[in-house]
Design an enzyme around this catalytic site. Structure first.
Site, PDB file in Angstrom:
ATOM      1  N   THR A   7      -8.055   0.606  13.257  1.00 56.64           N
ATOM      2  CA  THR A   7      -8.489   1.996  13.259  1.00 56.64           C
ATOM      3  C   THR A   7      -9.986   2.041  13.030  1.00 56.64           C
ATOM      4  OG1 THR A   7      -7.996   4.184  12.427  1.00 56.64           O
ATOM      5  CG2 THR A   7      -8.265   2.478  10.793  1.00 56.64           C
ATOM      6  N   LYS A  39      -5.219  10.050  10.578  1.00 53.01           N
ATOM      7  CA  LYS A  39      -5.636   9.173   9.491  1.00 53.01           C
ATOM      8  C   LYS A  39      -6.591   9.856   8.518  1.00 53.01           C
ATOM      9  CE  LYS A  39      -5.413   5.651  12.965  1.00 53.01           C
ATOM     10  NZ  LYS A  39      -6.244   4.922  13.897  1.00 53.01           N
ATOM     11  N   GLY A  51      -9.802   9.427   4.321  1.00 52.21           N
ATOM     12  CA  GLY A  51      -9.462   8.725   5.548  1.00 52.21           C
ATOM     13  C   GLY A  51      -9.018   7.327   5.174  1.00 52.21           C
ATOM     14  N   SER A 130     -11.327  -1.562  11.964  1.00 48.13           N
ATOM     15  CA  SER A 130     -11.773  -2.558  12.933  1.00 48.13           C
ATOM     16  C   SER A 130     -12.952  -2.116  13.778  1.00 48.13           C
ATOM     17  CB  SER A 130     -10.621  -3.021  13.807  1.00 48.13           C
ATOM     18  OG  SER A 130      -9.789  -1.964  14.140  1.00 48.13           O
TER      19      SER A 130
END
Length: 179
Positions: A7, A39, A51, A130
Site C-alpha cells: 500500500t 486504509k 492511515g 511499499s
C-alpha cells in the site's frame, strides 16, 4: 501462507493544514486482490485521521488499541501514540502484528511503528508502505516547488505519481483531513 500486503499512505502538514491519504490496492503475492480498500479512517469525531499499511487484520487491531489509548489519555494524540508504541513493543501478542500507522490531527503528524518508534517526520511528510519512497519524493518536490498547493492537493498529486510508478499502488485514492 501468502500475505495480503502493499500500500501507500501519505500525510502532509503544509501551511497550517494536514491531509492524509492512501491508495486502495491490496495485493496478494503478485496479484491484485482488491482495488478499493479503505486504509484511511477518522477517529474521535474526525479530529484524528489515521492511515495504515501492512496486514489489514493487524492494522485494525492497532486502530482499536489506539482508540483505547486516546480515550485513556484524554484524546492527547502524541501521548496515546507513545503508549501504544510501548505496548506494541512489550506485549507478546502485539509484537507479532505486521503493520504501521500514520496518525494526524490539525497540529501534528506522527508515524507509529511496531519497533516502538513514534516519529515526527522530517519536512512534515509521513509516508509508509511499499510506495512510500515514491510518494515521499514527490511530496518533497511539491512542497519545495509548488508551495501554493494545499496539503490535500499535494497528497493527491504525490499519491498519483506513486501510482504511476509503483506496481503496488493504484489511483483509487481516499484522502481525509482532520476536523
Amino acid at each position: 501462507m501468502t500475505k495480503i500486503r502493499s500500500t501507500t499512505v501519505l500525510g502532509i502538514y503544509h501551511n497550517g493544514e494536514v491531509a492524509l491519504g492512501a491508495d486502495g490496492q491490496a495485493t496478494i503475492d503478485k496479484y491484485i486482490a482488491k482495488s478499493n480498500v479503505r486504509k484511511v479512517r477518522k477517529l474521535q469525531d474526525g479530529k484524528i485521521v489515521t492511515g495504515f499499511a501492512g496486514s489489514t487484520a493487524d492494522a485494525f487491531t492497532l486502530l482499536e488499541r489506539f482508540e483505547e489509548k486516546l480515550a485513556a489519555y484524554s484524546n492527547n494524540m502524541k501521548r496515546a501514540a507513545i503508549e501504544l508504541a510501548k505496548d506494541w513493543r512489550k506485549d507478546q501478542y502485539l509484537r507479532k502484528l505486521e503493520a504501521m500507522m500514520v496518525v494526524a490531527n490539525k497540529e501534528e503528524l506522527l508515524i507509529i511503528s511496531g519497533t516502538g518508534d513514534v516519529l515526527e517526520p522530517d519536512h512534515q511528510i509521513a509516508a509508509i508502505g511499499s510506495g512510500s519512497t515514491y510518494a515521499q519524493s514527490a511530496a518533497l518536490a511539491l512542497k519545495k516547488h509548488a508551495p501554493h498547493l494545499t496539503a490535500e492537493e499535494m497528497v493527491r498529486e504525490a499519491l498519483n505519481i506513486a501510482a504511476d510508478i509503483c506496481i503496488y499502488t493504484n489511483h483509487n485514492l481516499v484522502i481525509e483531513k482532520p476536523n
